[in-house]
Design a protein around this motif. Structure first.
Motif, PDB file in Angstrom:
ATOM      1  N   SER A  37       0.843  -1.195   0.000  1.00 55.97           N
ATOM      2  CA  SER A  37       0.000   0.000   0.000  1.00 55.97           C
ATOM      3  C   SER A  37       0.877   1.244   0.000  1.00 55.97           C
ATOM      4  O   SER A  37       1.818   1.354   0.791  1.00 55.97           O
ATOM      5  CB  SER A  37      -0.910   0.014   1.231  1.00 55.97           C
ATOM      6  N   ILE A  38       0.533   2.189  -0.871  1.00 56.11           N
ATOM      7  CA  ILE A  38       1.275   3.439  -1.006  1.00 56.11           C
ATOM      8  C   ILE A  38       0.384   4.587  -0.559  1.00 56.11           C
ATOM      9  O   ILE A  38      -0.725   4.746  -1.066  1.00 56.11           O
ATOM     10  CB  ILE A  38       1.722   3.688  -2.459  1.00 56.11           C
ATOM     11  N   ASN A  68      -2.039  -1.019  -3.667  1.00 59.33           N
ATOM     12  CA  ASN A  68      -3.141  -0.212  -3.154  1.00 59.33           C
ATOM     13  C   ASN A  68      -2.614   1.204  -2.974  1.00 59.33           C
ATOM     14  O   ASN A  68      -1.580   1.407  -2.339  1.00 59.33           O
ATOM     15  CB  ASN A  68      -3.629  -0.738  -1.805  1.00 59.33           C
ATOM     16  N   ALA A  69      -3.294   2.193  -3.529  1.00 56.45           N
ATOM     17  CA  ALA A  69      -2.852   3.582  -3.440  1.00 56.45           C
ATOM     18  C   ALA A  69      -3.869   4.379  -2.621  1.00 56.45           C
ATOM     19  O   ALA A  69      -5.020   4.520  -3.026  1.00 56.45           O
ATOM     20  CB  ALA A  69      -2.694   4.189  -4.828  1.00 56.45           C
ATOM     21  N   ARG A 105     -11.450  -5.582   4.053  1.00 50.26           N
ATOM     22  CA  ARG A 105     -10.916  -6.940   4.055  1.00 50.26           C
ATOM     23  C   ARG A 105      -9.814  -7.139   3.011  1.00 50.26           C
ATOM     24  O   ARG A 105      -9.934  -7.941   2.084  1.00 50.26           O
ATOM     25  CB  ARG A 105     -12.046  -7.958   3.845  1.00 50.26           C
ATOM     26  N   PHE A 106      -8.762  -6.364   3.174  1.00 47.65           N
ATOM     27  CA  PHE A 106      -7.591  -6.580   2.336  1.00 47.65           C
ATOM     28  C   PHE A 106      -6.342  -6.496   3.204  1.00 47.65           C
ATOM     29  O   PHE A 106      -6.357  -5.953   4.295  1.00 47.65           O
ATOM     30  CB  PHE A 106      -7.515  -5.552   1.194  1.00 47.65           C
ATOM     31  N   ARG A 107      -5.274  -7.089   2.709  1.00 46.18           N
ATOM     32  CA  ARG A 107      -3.995  -7.045   3.397  1.00 46.18           C
ATOM     33  C   ARG A 107      -3.220  -5.831   2.921  1.00 46.18           C
ATOM     34  O   ARG A 107      -2.923  -5.716   1.725  1.00 46.18           O
ATOM     35  CB  ARG A 107      -3.195  -8.308   3.108  1.00 46.18           C
ATOM     36  N   PRO A 108      -2.878  -4.887   3.817  1.00 55.57           N
ATOM     37  CA  PRO A 108      -2.157  -3.700   3.348  1.00 55.57           C
ATOM     38  C   PRO A 108      -0.758  -4.009   2.845  1.00 55.57           C
ATOM     39  O   PRO A 108      -0.230  -3.299   1.996  1.00 55.57           O
ATOM     40  CB  PRO A 108      -2.119  -2.796   4.581  1.00 55.57           C
ATOM     41  N   GLY A 109      -0.153  -5.102   3.345  1.00 55.20           N
ATOM     42  CA  GLY A 109       1.205  -5.416   2.924  1.00 55.20           C
ATOM     43  C   GLY A 109       2.177  -4.346   3.391  1.00 55.20           C
ATOM     44  O   GLY A 109       1.863  -3.561   4.287  1.00 55.20           O
ATOM     45  N   PRO A 110       3.358  -4.268   2.785  1.00 52.60           N
ATOM     46  CA  PRO A 110       4.278  -3.193   3.162  1.00 52.60           C
ATOM     47  C   PRO A 110       3.673  -1.835   2.813  1.00 52.60           C
ATOM     48  O   PRO A 110       3.084  -1.662   1.747  1.00 52.60           O
ATOM     49  CB  PRO A 110       5.529  -3.475   2.338  1.00 52.60           C
ATOM     50  N   VAL A 111       3.792  -0.885   3.715  1.00 45.73           N
ATOM     51  CA  VAL A 111       3.236   0.451   3.533  1.00 45.73           C
ATOM     52  C   VAL A 111       4.372   1.421   3.229  1.00 45.73           C
ATOM     53  O   VAL A 111       5.385   1.454   3.942  1.00 45.73           O
ATOM     54  CB  VAL A 111       2.466   0.908   4.786  1.00 45.73           C
ATOM     55  N   VAL A 112       4.209   2.200   2.177  1.00 45.12           N
ATOM     56  CA  VAL A 112       5.200   3.195   1.777  1.00 45.12           C
ATOM     57  C   VAL A 112       4.515   4.549   1.673  1.00 45.12           C
ATOM     58  O   VAL A 112       3.409   4.652   1.134  1.00 45.12           O
ATOM     59  CB  VAL A 112       5.835   2.840   0.414  1.00 45.12           C
TER      60      VAL A 112
END
Length: 268
Positions: A37-38, A68-69, A105-112
């Motif tokens: 996610s960005i 994801n933005a 219901r989503f996985r943000p993952g690494p956030v930048v």
């Protein structure tokens, strides 16, 4: 196995606070396994006038590339912002990803965090604050600065944005030293106890925010142990936020290095 869709879903508007500017649009990546996610942060020298829509093409491009933005707006100088309100909004918007990921219901993952111009300062400062996870536990894996204002003391000396920096922080470095210490990416790097992954994309002929801002920051950050790199490109201050320019592909390529460089693995 069904093919992964290539068209991202329609963006979702969400508020992270009560002020009219405390909102954003989440552009979801297609498929069930986004790359991360960005948080997309617009510039404008911290002043009112620009909004999140300025960087919408970048958010759409990121979603099409599998990220994801989270394209945010925030309070600015002249619109109930300044220090610390503007920065508080950035932190709150990042933390709001925890709410969005739970509700949608989503996985943000690494956030930048990714920001342009003054948004570059906000992106790097937020990454320095949230790299270990605070509040609701959203951990920021790194930051991307696009023509960022990353050396606030020098920005005052050079009068970037016609007094924009003291206008944002309520005075000069001598008048508000604690605010500069809390906001200046160079100072944050020097005194950080945790390294941050940062990529600075900057046009060599940028006359609005000189590339010297990113050069000096990168030198300071590397000396402090951060995983920092400068990516010089052709063009001007706004070339780096054109989704059709070659410099944007360099930014996307840099983001592609994140899972290995920052110790993350892609979802899926």
């Amino acid at each position: 196995m069904a093919p992964t869709p290539t068209t991202p879903p329609a963006p979702v508007r969400s508020a992270y606070g009560r002020h009219p500017l405390q909102h954003g649009f989440l552009h979801r990546a297609p498929g069930a396994a986004p790359r991360g996610s960005i948080v997309v942060i617009h510039g404008g020298f911290w002043r009112s006038g620009l909004g999140s829509g300025q960087l919408r093409p970048l958010a759409e491009s990121l979603a099409a590339e599998g990220w994801n933005a989270w394209e945010i707006d925030y309070r600015t100088v002249g619109a109930d912002g300044g220090w610390p309100e503007t920065f508080d909004d950035i932190l709150a918007a990042v933390e709001h990803l925890a709410v969005l990921s739970r509700d949608l219901r989503f996985r943000p993952g690494p956030v930048v965090t990714l920001g342009h111009s003054a948004g570059g300062q906000l992106a790097v400062a937020a990454a320095a604050r949230l790299v270990t996870g605070h509040g609701d536990g959203v951990r920021v894996a790194g930051a991307v600065s696009l023509a960022g204002v990353l050396d606030l003391t020098q920005a005052v000396k050079d009068d970037l944005g016609d007094g924009a920096t003291p206008g944002f922080l309520g005075g000069s470095p001598e008048e508000a030293p604690e605010r500069y210490a809390a906001a200046d990416p160079c100072t944050l790097a020097e005194h950080s106890s945790w390294p941050v992954w940062v990529r600075s994309v900057h046009a060599e002929t940028d006359s609005m925010v000189p590339i010297a801002q990113s050069v000096h920051f990168t030198d300071v950050a590397r000396a402090a142990g951060w995983d920092a790199d400068l990516i010089p490109v052709e063009g001007d201050h706004f070339t780096v936020v054109s989704a059709t320019d070659a410099s944007w592909r360099k930014t996307l390529n840099a983001l592609g290095e994140l899972p290995t460089q920052a110790g993350w693995k892609p979802a899926g």
